[in-house]
Design a protein around this motif. Structure first.
Motif, PDB file in Angstrom:
ATOM      1  N   LEU B  83     -13.455 -75.294  59.064  1.00 10.66           N
ATOM      2  CA  LEU B  83     -13.953 -74.166  58.274  1.00 10.66           C
ATOM      3  C   LEU B  83     -15.430 -73.914  58.577  1.00 10.66           C
ATOM      4  CD1 LEU B  83     -12.227 -74.996  54.882  1.00 10.66           C
ATOM      5  CD2 LEU B  83     -11.671 -73.160  56.457  1.00 10.66           C
ATOM      6  N   PRO B  84     -15.907 -72.651  58.599  1.00 13.16           N
ATOM      7  CA  PRO B  84     -15.113 -71.469  58.250  1.00 13.16           C
ATOM      8  C   PRO B  84     -14.310 -70.886  59.400  1.00 13.16           C
ATOM      9  CG  PRO B  84     -17.385 -70.818  58.612  1.00 13.16           C
ATOM     10  CD  PRO B  84     -17.332 -72.317  58.794  1.00 13.16           C
ATOM     11  N   GLY B  85     -14.523 -71.285  60.643  1.00 15.18           N
ATOM     12  CA  GLY B  85     -13.811 -70.673  61.765  1.00 15.18           C
ATOM     13  C   GLY B  85     -14.667 -69.607  62.434  1.00 15.18           C
ATOM     14  N   THR B  86     -14.012 -68.731  63.193  1.00 15.02           N
ATOM     15  CA  THR B  86     -14.729 -67.701  63.953  1.00 15.02           C
ATOM     16  C   THR B  86     -14.890 -66.441  63.113  1.00 15.02           C
ATOM     17  OG1 THR B  86     -13.620 -68.536  65.915  1.00 15.02           O
ATOM     18  CG2 THR B  86     -14.698 -66.396  66.118  1.00 15.02           C
ATOM     19  N   LYS B  87     -16.128 -65.919  63.091  1.00 18.45           N
ATOM     20  CA  LYS B  87     -16.391 -64.704  62.322  1.00 18.45           C
ATOM     21  C   LYS B  87     -15.679 -63.518  62.970  1.00 18.45           C
ATOM     22  CE  LYS B  87     -20.394 -61.957  60.941  1.00 18.45           C
ATOM     23  NZ  LYS B  87     -21.861 -61.966  60.846  1.00 18.45           N
ATOM     24  N   VAL B  88     -14.876 -62.804  62.184  1.00 19.19           N
ATOM     25  CA  VAL B  88     -14.124 -61.694  62.771  1.00 19.19           C
ATOM     26  C   VAL B  88     -14.378 -60.347  62.099  1.00 19.19           C
ATOM     27  CG1 VAL B  88     -12.244 -63.017  63.829  1.00 19.19           C
ATOM     28  CG2 VAL B  88     -12.092 -62.400  61.409  1.00 19.19           C
ATOM     29  N   ARG B  89     -14.925 -60.350  60.881  1.00 22.70           N
ATOM     30  CA  ARG B  89     -15.244 -59.049  60.282  1.00 22.70           C
ATOM     31  C   ARG B  89     -16.416 -59.202  59.320  1.00 22.70           C
ATOM     32  NH1 ARG B  89     -11.438 -54.649  57.047  1.00 22.70           N
ATOM     33  NH2 ARG B  89     -13.050 -53.035  56.999  1.00 22.70           N
ATOM     34  N   ALA B  90     -17.416 -58.355  59.483  1.00 26.83           N
ATOM     35  CA  ALA B  90     -18.613 -58.398  58.637  1.00 26.83           C
ATOM     36  C   ALA B  90     -18.599 -57.206  57.692  1.00 26.83           C
ATOM     37  CB  ALA B  90     -19.862 -58.365  59.510  1.00 26.83           C
ATOM     38  N   GLU B  91     -19.443 -57.258  56.685  1.00 20.68           N
ATOM     39  CA  GLU B  91     -19.546 -56.174  55.712  1.00 20.68           C
ATOM     40  C   GLU B  91     -19.845 -54.845  56.398  1.00 20.68           C
ATOM     41  OE1 GLU B  91     -18.933 -56.466  52.400  1.00 20.68           O
ATOM     42  OE2 GLU B  91     -19.038 -54.278  52.425  1.00 20.68           O
ATOM     43  N   GLY B  92     -19.084 -53.846  56.012  1.00 16.54           N
ATOM     44  CA  GLY B  92     -19.344 -52.503  56.508  1.00 16.54           C
ATOM     45  C   GLY B  92     -18.649 -52.165  57.811  1.00 16.54           C
ATOM     46  N   SER B  93     -18.063 -53.166  58.476  1.00 20.24           N
ATOM     47  CA  SER B  93     -17.408 -52.871  59.757  1.00 20.24           C
ATOM     48  C   SER B  93     -16.018 -52.285  59.515  1.00 20.24           C
ATOM     49  CB  SER B  93     -17.319 -54.125  60.625  1.00 20.24           C
ATOM     50  OG  SER B  93     -16.484 -55.081  60.018  1.00 20.24           O
ATOM     51  N   GLU B  94     -15.523 -51.589  60.497  1.00 18.85           N
ATOM     52  CA  GLU B  94     -14.221 -50.914  60.381  1.00 18.85           C
ATOM     53  C   GLU B  94     -13.091 -51.937  60.406  1.00 18.85           C
ATOM     54  OE1 GLU B  94     -13.692 -47.571  59.934  1.00 18.85           O
ATOM     55  OE2 GLU B  94     -15.849 -47.683  59.563  1.00 18.85           O
TER      56      GLU B  94
END
Lengths: 88, 360
Positions: B83-94
């Motif tokens: 954890l947490p792993g690979t970041k795949v989506r951030a705030e505000g992204s589609e």
């Protein structure tokens, strides 16, 4: 060697138990090594764990140790997964 | 009533915890730092929290007012358990192509929305805490949990459970464990543990109702609807309307939840039956909400929220302690009216006495 795993807790709160008896199994040595390592890393009392995390009791030939998600060793995770999958 | 014999945290290090404690208090950060780090790593969740508070390791509060927008990050564990792993989506992204990621992102947003708009609470700590979640944890993992800092979702094995991000109330449930951790911090064992679980079910359900715009009469009052695989005989994991009726299946067994104290289950398993006896306070909330009618997050939810966050609810509170506080809160906030009557009726119906109980 008799290896029992009891899993409690989890979001659903549904308990699962399974047991593997390694006597006569061709892969008995592999099971024994895995069980020994999993037990060595276990605690003598149930850890507090995390909300909704699975709790595990691993019993090998009458000796019980405890562990909980997400803080399992690789051997514990592997043993638990195999016993719950292959055990009766 | 069960006794509250909580389990002891287990330390897996070679250095005994009392020595680490001494080291962690050392003046020299070179000594205290690693010891604190080890303690934080090795202590179980609750211990980790209390140590963090004691040694002042919590992040300094933001100087500016917290934002009215969530700060979400979704990670992918890629079927492993780090954890947490690979970041795949951030705030505000589609939205991307992974539906689990998108569902987790939306669920975090819905949870943030209810707490902010209904209760003026900024995120789970009330101070704009970033919301992190990991999806695709382990392989065929039949669970979701809150690890003290973030949410973790398994994909389900497809035989009993589907992906845990499918249920918005599950997402709300996990994040509410964070709210409880930052407020009343109910001990996760026995009756306080069942109350902790019930808070997560209550607000998890309210998050679903709020996002769907449903009144108390329209809501399904189910927890985990849509999580069970098609072959399982059941509608959900728990029912607040009718505890004990959510599933009855050859493989899973039968939903063990009681609705009243007559059916209270005394057990050491599942941390003293936290997912079983939560049916009792769950049902009490359902009675209050449906008696009052309208939106459940308004008056019923407000009373429950006030008690959870008001500072009077003790970490080791029992059902009757909690009930007593809901009565006092209903009276304080709404006077001697239908809200108070609904609360009194609810606890009576589930068999929890509301008179103060002498305790040795």
């Amino acid at each position: 060697m008799r290896i029992q795993v009891r899993r409690t807790g989890g979001f659903a709160g549904i308990e699962r138990c399974a047991e593997v008896d390694t006597s006569g199994r061709p892969d008995a040595a592999e099971w024994h090594a895995l069980a020994d390592q999993a037990v060595a890393a276990g605690g003598s009392a149930p850890p507090a764990g995390v909300p909704d995390g699975f709790r595990y009791e691993i019993t090998v030939d009458g000796k019980t140790v405890y562990c909980a998600d997400p803080r399992l060793t690789e051997e514990q995770r592997k043993l638990i997964s195999r016993v719950l999958k292959e055990g009766a | 009533m069960t006794t509250n014999g909580g389990s002891e945290p287990v330390f897996c290090t070679i250095v005994p915890p009392h020595i680490l404690n001494t080291l962690a208090r050392h003046e020299d950060p070179a000594v205290s730092g690693p010891a604190q780090h080890t303690l934080l790593l090795d202590a179980e969740n609750r211990t980790r929290r209390s140590l963090a508070a004691e040694y002042g390791l919590r992040a300094a509060p933001a100087v500016r007012a917290p934002s009215d927008q969530p700060l979400r990050t979704i990670y992918d564990a890629e079927h492993r358990t780090a954890l947490p792993g690979t970041k795949v989506r951030a705030e505000g992204s589609e939205p991307g192509r992974d539906a689990s990621v998108n569902r987790a992102y939306a669920g975090l947003g819905a949870t943030f929305d209810l707490y902010l708009k209904a209760y003026q609470r900024h995120s789970i700590d009330g101070d704009g805490l970033p919301l992190d979640a990991t999806v695709h944890y382990d392989e065929g993992y039949n669970n979701a949990f809150w690890d003290g800092k973030q949410m973790v979702f398994g994909d389900g094995d497809g035989e009993i459970f589907v992906d845990f991000t499918h249920s918005i109330d599950v997402i709300g449930h996990e994040l509410t464990h964070g709210v409880t951790q930052h407020t009343a911090n109910l001990t996760y064992y026995g009756q306080p543990g069942a109350l902790n679980e019930s808070m997560s079910d209550v607000f998890g359900s309210l998050i679903k109702q709020y996002s769907l715009g449903q009144t108390a009469a329209e809501a399904d009052w189910l927890i985990g609807a849509g999580l069970l695989a098609p072959s399982v005989s059941g509608t959900a994991l728990r029912s607040m309307k009718s505890p004990g009726s959510a599933y009855d299946d050859d493989v899973l067994g039968k939903d063990p939840q009681p609705a009243t104290m007559d059916g209270y289950v005394r057990t050491g398993r599942d941390n003293g039956g936290v997912h079983i006896n939560s049916g009792i306070p769950n049902h009490a909330f359902y009675i209050v909400a449906t008696t009052l009618g309208g939106n459940a997050w308004e008056r019923a939810g407000q009373i429950w929220y006030d008690v959870l966050t008001g500072g009077e609810l003790k970490e080791k509170a029992f059902f009757d302690d909690f009930a007593q506080l809901t009565v006092a809160t209903a009276k304080e906030r709404y006077g001697d009216g239908e809200e108070l009557q609904a609360v009194l009726k609810a606890w009576e119906r589930v068999g929890v006495p509301i008179t103060p109980r002498a305790r040795l």
